[in-house]
Motif scaffolding. Structure first.
Motif, PDB file in Angstrom:
ATOM      1  N   MET A  61       0.865  -1.182   0.000  1.00 46.52           N
ATOM      2  CA  MET A  61       0.000   0.000   0.000  1.00 46.52           C
ATOM      3  C   MET A  61       0.899   1.229   0.000  1.00 46.52           C
ATOM      4  N   LEU A  62       0.314   2.385  -0.262  1.00 46.28           N
ATOM      5  CA  LEU A  62       1.056   3.638  -0.244  1.00 46.28           C
ATOM      6  C   LEU A  62       0.526   4.531   0.876  1.00 46.28           C
ATOM      7  N   LEU A  63       1.431   5.173   1.573  1.00 50.48           N
ATOM      8  CA  LEU A  63       1.060   6.174   2.560  1.00 50.48           C
ATOM      9  C   LEU A  63       1.311   7.542   1.940  1.00 50.48           C
ATOM     10  N   ALA A  64       0.275   8.385   1.900  1.00 47.36           N
ATOM     11  CA  ALA A  64       0.373   9.674   1.222  1.00 47.36           C
ATOM     12  C   ALA A  64      -0.073  10.799   2.147  1.00 47.36           C
ATOM     13  N   ARG A  65       0.571  11.947   1.977  1.00 49.96           N
ATOM     14  CA  ARG A  65       0.218  13.140   2.749  1.00 49.96           C
ATOM     15  C   ARG A  65      -0.579  14.089   1.872  1.00 49.96           C
ATOM     16  N   HIS A  66      -1.671  14.591   2.414  1.00 50.18           N
ATOM     17  CA  HIS A  66      -2.510  15.520   1.664  1.00 50.18           C
ATOM     18  C   HIS A  66      -1.932  16.930   1.759  1.00 50.18           C
ATOM     19  N   GLU A  67      -1.613  17.501   0.623  1.00 46.57           N
ATOM     20  CA  GLU A  67      -1.106  18.868   0.585  1.00 46.57           C
ATOM     21  C   GLU A  67      -2.292  19.821   0.593  1.00 46.57           C
ATOM     22  N   PRO A  68      -2.333  20.773   1.536  1.00 50.86           N
ATOM     23  CA  PRO A  68      -3.505  21.656   1.614  1.00 50.86           C
ATOM     24  C   PRO A  68      -3.656  22.494   0.357  1.00 50.86           C
ATOM     25  N   GLN A  69      -4.934  22.709  -0.040  1.00 50.80           N
ATOM     26  CA  GLN A  69      -5.197  23.524  -1.228  1.00 50.80           C
ATOM     27  C   GLN A  69      -4.900  24.994  -0.950  1.00 50.80           C
ATOM     28  N   ASN A  70      -5.395  25.472   0.178  1.00 50.57           N
ATOM     29  CA  ASN A  70      -5.177  26.864   0.562  1.00 50.57           C
ATOM     30  C   ASN A  70      -4.853  26.905   2.050  1.00 50.57           C
ATOM     31  N   THR A  71      -3.852  27.676   2.402  1.00 49.34           N
ATOM     32  CA  THR A  71      -3.489  27.808   3.805  1.00 49.34           C
ATOM     33  C   THR A  71      -4.384  28.836   4.473  1.00 49.34           C
ATOM     34  N   ASN A  72      -5.040  28.432   5.540  1.00 45.16           N
ATOM     35  CA  ASN A  72      -5.900  29.348   6.266  1.00 45.16           C
ATOM     36  C   ASN A  72      -5.053  30.415   6.965  1.00 45.16           C
ATOM     37  N   PRO A  73      -5.332  31.705   6.745  1.00 43.19           N
ATOM     38  CA  PRO A  73      -4.505  32.750   7.364  1.00 43.19           C
ATOM     39  C   PRO A  73      -4.546  32.735   8.884  1.00 43.19           C
ATOM     40  N   ASN A  74      -5.580  32.093   9.461  1.00 46.01           N
ATOM     41  CA  ASN A  74      -5.674  32.024  10.920  1.00 46.01           C
ATOM     42  C   ASN A  74      -4.802  30.926  11.517  1.00 46.01           C
ATOM     43  N   TRP A  75      -4.265  30.051  10.645  1.00 50.03           N
ATOM     44  CA  TRP A  75      -3.405  28.975  11.143  1.00 50.03           C
ATOM     45  C   TRP A  75      -1.949  29.420  11.107  1.00 50.03           C
ATOM     46  N   ASN A  76      -1.234  29.197  12.208  1.00 53.72           N
ATOM     47  CA  ASN A  76       0.189  29.490  12.234  1.00 53.72           C
ATOM     48  C   ASN A  76       0.992  28.413  11.532  1.00 53.72           C
ATOM     49  N   THR A  77       0.458  27.190  11.514  1.00 57.31           N
ATOM     50  CA  THR A  77       1.124  26.075  10.846  1.00 57.31           C
ATOM     51  C   THR A  77       0.114  25.344   9.970  1.00 57.31           C
ATOM     52  N   VAL A  78       0.649  24.626   8.995  1.00 61.45           N
ATOM     53  CA  VAL A  78      -0.197  23.849   8.088  1.00 61.45           C
ATOM     54  C   VAL A  78      -0.483  22.483   8.714  1.00 61.45           C
ATOM     55  N   VAL A  79      -1.738  22.104   8.733  1.00 59.62           N
ATOM     56  CA  VAL A  79      -2.143  20.809   9.281  1.00 59.62           C
ATOM     57  C   VAL A  79      -2.290  19.820   8.134  1.00 59.62           C
ATOM     58  N   HIS A  80      -1.578  18.707   8.222  1.00 52.81           N
ATOM     59  CA  HIS A  80      -1.606  17.692   7.175  1.00 52.81           C
ATOM     60  C   HIS A  80      -2.481  16.511   7.606  1.00 52.81           C
ATOM     61  N   SER A  81      -3.186  15.953   6.656  1.00 53.09           N
ATOM     62  CA  SER A  81      -3.872  14.672   6.866  1.00 53.09           C
ATOM     63  C   SER A  81      -3.190  13.619   6.008  1.00 53.09           C
TER      64      SER A  81
END
Length: 530
Positions: free
Chosen positions: A364-384
């Motif tokens: 199987m493959l483990l993949a990280r979702h790259e966010p489409q748009n970074t929310n300006p209220n977030w200090n860091t990007v949250v990955h799923s």
């Protein structure tokens, strides 16, 4: 598509319009002159009603924006002019009730001319409707036609190809001929499989710019229901929906440079309908998932381009089911019409090679979702993160997988090797009494969801109930016919007009009584709003 030439012809002739609603309108043509209509009628009506109650009950944009229904007996008759499906379930139910009242087999002579006329009239009706609604800002500009018949599909295709040579097909996205076969005449391997139409000549391709899709389906509720449920898929093909990013030269923890990344362009397809979209009020305005959430990958409606970056390979036997969550989605090679043929072909072969290699390696493959748009209220990007699972078909399955922050502690006791006989005996006896199936088939289970949706969506229409056909007045074509959008139903209302009425920018709106039936071959008059 059967050839490179056909694909390029289709792109030039039928590019998907840049529209807010990319779902095509639907025209269903039912041939009731078929020998098996008496057997098909009830299962067809049930399957159609089941599918449309789902379309009406799902939250978010309607997946079947407009529907028109024709019957051929042997002359074509429009039982339902173009109607907005959502919030009009009562009117659709009344139309289906009228379809159930059509005479049984043997009442009409067979012939394909009525089907051809229904297709032509449906295209003309859609053209007039689109022209009229364009002034109001509506952007739906494509239609798909499905013909249901028990006659020979090959003969039907020949007649359609011959008669549609001089018809404007710019708005036609697809023409589908479904041959409904009785179980007695259907070989097991033919059930619900596509029967390719005869290869059209080059002149036919140049005129039609498309294939006529021919399929066979068994005359039972489940088969027909699955046929109609294809209407609920996303039909937007303006761009690919997912980029699957693979590092070249092997898998590693560090992100590879851009120059060493392979990008497979894919589309997402729902495997299941989200039950949460059916939990809202009867008008279908329930809460949909937030597309801006870092935990959300949605195939419907397509909110933008998703990117999954593969970071690691996993042994198939090393993934515990308890850490997978959410609805599964199908990944398949993109069919985006804007890509040229060579790129589509290379992309498809690369995708198939990936599926084959994963199966061989049992990975199987483990993949990280790259966010489409970074929310300006977030200090860091949250990955799923997601697990991509191969299958025997040319598709991949993707499911969300738990991460450290979401995982709760669990202490699992070891399984005892032996148990007292007075405890084990009753358990073994209970298990022995269970019916064992080799595989789980969801089609064998029902939850009464259709009954619930039909009762919650039903609103009594403000008109007379459908009457038996022998008690209804004959419908003759008036010389002039008014078709304007009804504010109460969002569809056409019908009424005769005086021949002296002239169309002009100053012509006021003329009120007319709403009827749920009309002849689509009539001349339509479209009046500007007053």
């Amino acid at each position: 598509m059967n050839s490179r030439k056909l694909l390029s012809e289709t792109r030039r002739t039928f590019p998907a319009p840049k529209a807010h609603c990319q779902q095509p309108s639907r025209i269903l043509v039912v041939d009731v002159t078929s020998p098996s209509w008496a057997n098909t009628c009830s299962v067809l009506c049930e399957a159609l009603e089941n599918t449309l109650c789902l379309a009406c009950g799902l939250a978010g944009p309607c997946r079947v924006p407009l529907l028109s229904l024709y019957v051929v007996q042997p002359q074509q008759e429009c039982l339902l002019p173009f109607t907005q499906v959502k919030e009009n379930f009562a009117r659709i139910q009344a139309c289906i009730s009228e379809l159930r009242l059509l005479p049984a087999e043997g009442s009409f002579p067979q012939g394909g001319s009525g089907v051809v006329q229904a297709v032509q009239d449906g295209l003309q009706q859609f053209k007039q409707y689109s022209r009229h609604t364009a002034a109001g800002g509506s952007t739906n500009s494509s239609v798909e036609i499905t013909v249901l018949t028990s006659q020979s599909s090959k003969e039907m295709v020949k007649q359609l190809e011959k008669k549609l040579k001089d018809v404007d097909l710019v708005s036609l996205r697809r023409l589908q001929v479904i041959e409904v076969l009785k179980r007695d005449f259907l070989e097991p391997e033919d059930v619900e499989q596509c029967v390719p139409a005869e290869e059209p000549s080059s002149s036919d391709i140049a005129i039609l710019g498309m294939d006529i899709d021919v399929q066979t389906v068994e005359d039972n509720v489940i088969s027909l229901e699955m046929l109609f449920k294809t209407w609920l898929h996303d039909y937007g093909t303006e761009r690919e929906q997912l980029h699957l990013l693979l590092p070249l030269g092997g898998f590693s923890h560090a992100a590879a440079p851009k120059s060493t990344i392979m990008c497979l362009k894919c589309d997402l397809q729902e495997r299941l309908l989200d039950p949460a979209l059916l939990s809202g009020p009867a008008d279908g305005t329930g809460r949909a998932a937030d597309p801006s959430s870092p935990w959300h990958v949605a195939a419907w409606p397509a909110t933008g381009l998703h990117k999954l970056r593969v970071v690691k390979a996993l042994k198939s036997e090393g993934v515990c089911e308890s850490v997978l969550y959410g609805l599964p989605f199908i990944i398949k090679p993109t069919s985006c019409w804007q890509l040229d043929w060579d790129e589509l072909e290379t992309n498809q072969h690369s995708f198939h090679a990936l599926c084959h290699s994963l199966l061989q390696r049992k990975w199987m493959l483990l993949a990280r979702h790259e966010p489409q748009n970074t929310n300006p209220n977030w200090n860091t990007v949250v990955h799923s993160y997601y697990v991509i699972v191969p299958s025997d078909s040319a598709t991949l399955l993707v499911k969300a997988v738990a991460i450290r922050e979401l995982l709760l502690p669990s202490a699992f006791p070891a399984l005892l090797a032996e148990h007292p006989e007075h405890i084990r005996g009753p358990i073994e006896s209970a298990l022995n009494n269970l019916e064992v199936e080799v595989a789980y088939n969801p089609l064998h289970l029902k939850s009464n969801l259709y009954k619930y949706l039909k009762s919650s969506l039903y609103k009594p229409p403000h008109r007379q109930q459908a009457q038996p056909r022998e008690q209804r007045p004959e419908r003759h074509q008036p010389k002039q016919f008014c078709s304007s959008p009804s504010q109460s139903t969002g569809s056409f209302c019908s009424g005769t007009l005086c021949p002296e009425i002239q169309l002009s920018p100053t012509t006021p709106r003329i009120s007319c009584s709403c009827l749920h039936t009309s002849q689509a071959c009539l001349k339509f008059w479209f009046l500007r709003p007053g």
